[in-house]
Design a protein around this motif. Structure first.
Motif, mmCIF file in Angstrom:
data_model
loop_
_atom_site.group_PDB
_atom_site.id
_atom_site.type_symbol
_atom_site.label_atom_id
_atom_site.label_comp_id
_atom_site.label_asym_id
_atom_site.label_seq_id
_atom_site.Cartn_x
_atom_site.Cartn_y
_atom_site.Cartn_z
ATOM 1 N N GLY A 3 53.758 21.686 108.354
ATOM 2 C CA GLY A 3 52.932 22.692 108.996
ATOM 3 C C GLY A 3 51.845 22.094 109.864
ATOM 4 N N VAL A 33 47.443 33.410 112.779
ATOM 5 C CA VAL A 33 46.899 32.639 111.667
ATOM 6 C C VAL A 33 45.612 31.963 112.124
ATOM 7 N N TYR A 35 43.634 29.216 111.822
ATOM 8 C CA TYR A 35 43.565 27.836 111.356
ATOM 9 C C TYR A 35 42.143 27.283 111.445
ATOM 10 N N GLU A 70 46.522 24.259 106.325
ATOM 11 C CA GLU A 70 47.923 24.403 105.934
ATOM 12 C C GLU A 70 48.608 25.461 106.800
ATOM 13 N N ASP A 71 49.892 25.680 106.562
ATOM 14 C CA ASP A 71 50.674 26.658 107.324
ATOM 15 C C ASP A 71 50.051 28.050 107.337
ATOM 16 N N ASP A 72 49.451 28.435 106.215
ATOM 17 C CA ASP A 72 48.877 29.774 106.110
ATOM 18 C C ASP A 72 47.432 29.848 106.583
ATOM 19 N N GLY A 73 46.896 28.740 107.084
ATOM 20 C CA GLY A 73 45.526 28.706 107.585
ATOM 21 C C GLY A 73 44.503 28.269 106.553
#
Length: 104
Positions: A3, A33, A35, A70-73
Motif C-alpha cells: 500500500g 482516503v 492519507y 497504510e492502505d486505509d489511511g
C-alpha cells in the motif's frame, strides 16, 4: 507491507528528517482516503517515540523511525534497528515489563 507508504518523515532518533509528504514514494493512491491525516498522526507519534528512545539512551545511528500511512489511511510508525540497537531495546523492554504488569 503493501500500500501507499508516505515516507514523509524519516529520521534517526535525533529527529532530523524531511517534513513533507512524498507522493512519489506511494505505491497507489485510493481516491477518498485521507492519507495525510494518518501521516500527521504518525509524525506526532514518531516524535514522542524518538524523544523516549533518546531519553533511554537509544539515540545511535542504528535506530531509524519512519512515519507513513497504510492502505486505509491509518498512520503507521516503522522502527528499524541494527542488531546491537535491537539488543539494547530488548534490555529496555525487559526492565520496563514489570512496570506494565508483565512478568519476564
Amino acid at each position: 507491507m503493501s500500500g501507499p507508504e508516505h515516507e514523509a518523515l524519516e529520521s534517526g532518533v535525533e529527529g532530523s528528517g524531511v517534513e513533507e509528504l512524498a507522493p512519489d514514494a506511494v505505491g497507489a493512491w485510493v481516491r477518498g482516503v485521507d492519507y495525510v491525516a494518518g501521516w500527521r498522526q504518525a509524525t506526532g507519534a514518531l516524535a514522542e517515540l524518538a524523544d523516549a528512545l533518546a531519553a533511554a539512551g537509544l539515540e545511535e545511528p542504528g535506530v531509524r523511525l519512519r512515519a507513513g500511512a497504510e492502505d486505509d489511511g491509518a498512520g503507521v510508525v516503522r522502527l528499524e534497528l541494527t542488531v546491537s540497537a535491537a539488543r539494547r531495546m530488548a534490555k529496555l523492554a525487559e526492565v520496563a515489563a514489570p512496570h506494565f504488569g508483565r512478568a519476564s
